[in-house]
Design a protein around this motif. Sequence first.
Motif, PDB file in Angstrom:
ATOM      1  N   SER A 175       0.821  -1.214   0.000  1.00 53.86           N
ATOM      2  CA  SER A 175       0.000   0.000   0.000  1.00 53.86           C
ATOM      3  C   SER A 175       0.853   1.261   0.000  1.00 53.86           C
ATOM      4  N   GLU A 209       0.771   3.252  -3.083  1.00 54.36           N
ATOM      5  CA  GLU A 209      -0.425   4.041  -3.354  1.00 54.36           C
ATOM      6  C   GLU A 209      -0.469   5.327  -2.519  1.00 54.36           C
ATOM      7  N   ARG A 262       5.726   9.425  -1.087  1.00 58.37           N
ATOM      8  CA  ARG A 262       6.650   8.553  -1.838  1.00 58.37           C
ATOM      9  C   ARG A 262       8.002   9.236  -2.039  1.00 58.37           C
TER      10      ARG A 262
END
Length: 202
Positions: free
Chosen positions: A135, A138, A144
């Motif tokens: 996950s 996402e 990120r």
Amino acid sequence: MSLSDASAAPNIEISAEFERWANVFLAHKAFSHPSELHGVLCGRFAAGGRMQEDECATMVCEHIGLASTALEESPELRVFAAGIYQQALAQLSSMDMSFQPLLPDDDYALEQRLESLISWVRGFLAGMALAAGESLGEAPEEIRELMEDMVAISQLSDEEDASEENDQQLVEITEYVRLGALAVFTEFNEPEQPAKTPPTLH
């Protein structure tokens, strides 16, 4: 990597806490680093993971390199393992954003402080992976990118010459990591709802 303005080095309370963790690790001849264990805990919490108390105790023993039966043989270790779970979670979820990674203070050599930060970041990334798994891919772009920065930090060399410039850079990177951990926690954890006050009867 965009670094926020440097803040003060870990405060006296955090420094004393590092010494407490380090003494436990030293007493049990641990091969791992106390900062790494703190990072793993914080990474799991930041990614939304939680553990039962016995699971946390087992993880502590694994990091120190002991069988879980060591908890029965060492009252000190048992108290330590029982307390660090709630402590780390409370620090991360504190509304005043006073959370600090578990790191030594300025009395330690630059090389040792950098090694501790690298260990903490590696633990944090490992803890996040355990809690969030796929996950993480996402997550929002800024999260990120933050993870990419932390991976880069985890791969730094801890063989840096002591200098005012390097010391300042370490302070800035530490602050970036601190704020990054709080950002991840905010992203993956629902804010606590304030307790409802019962209506007053007149």
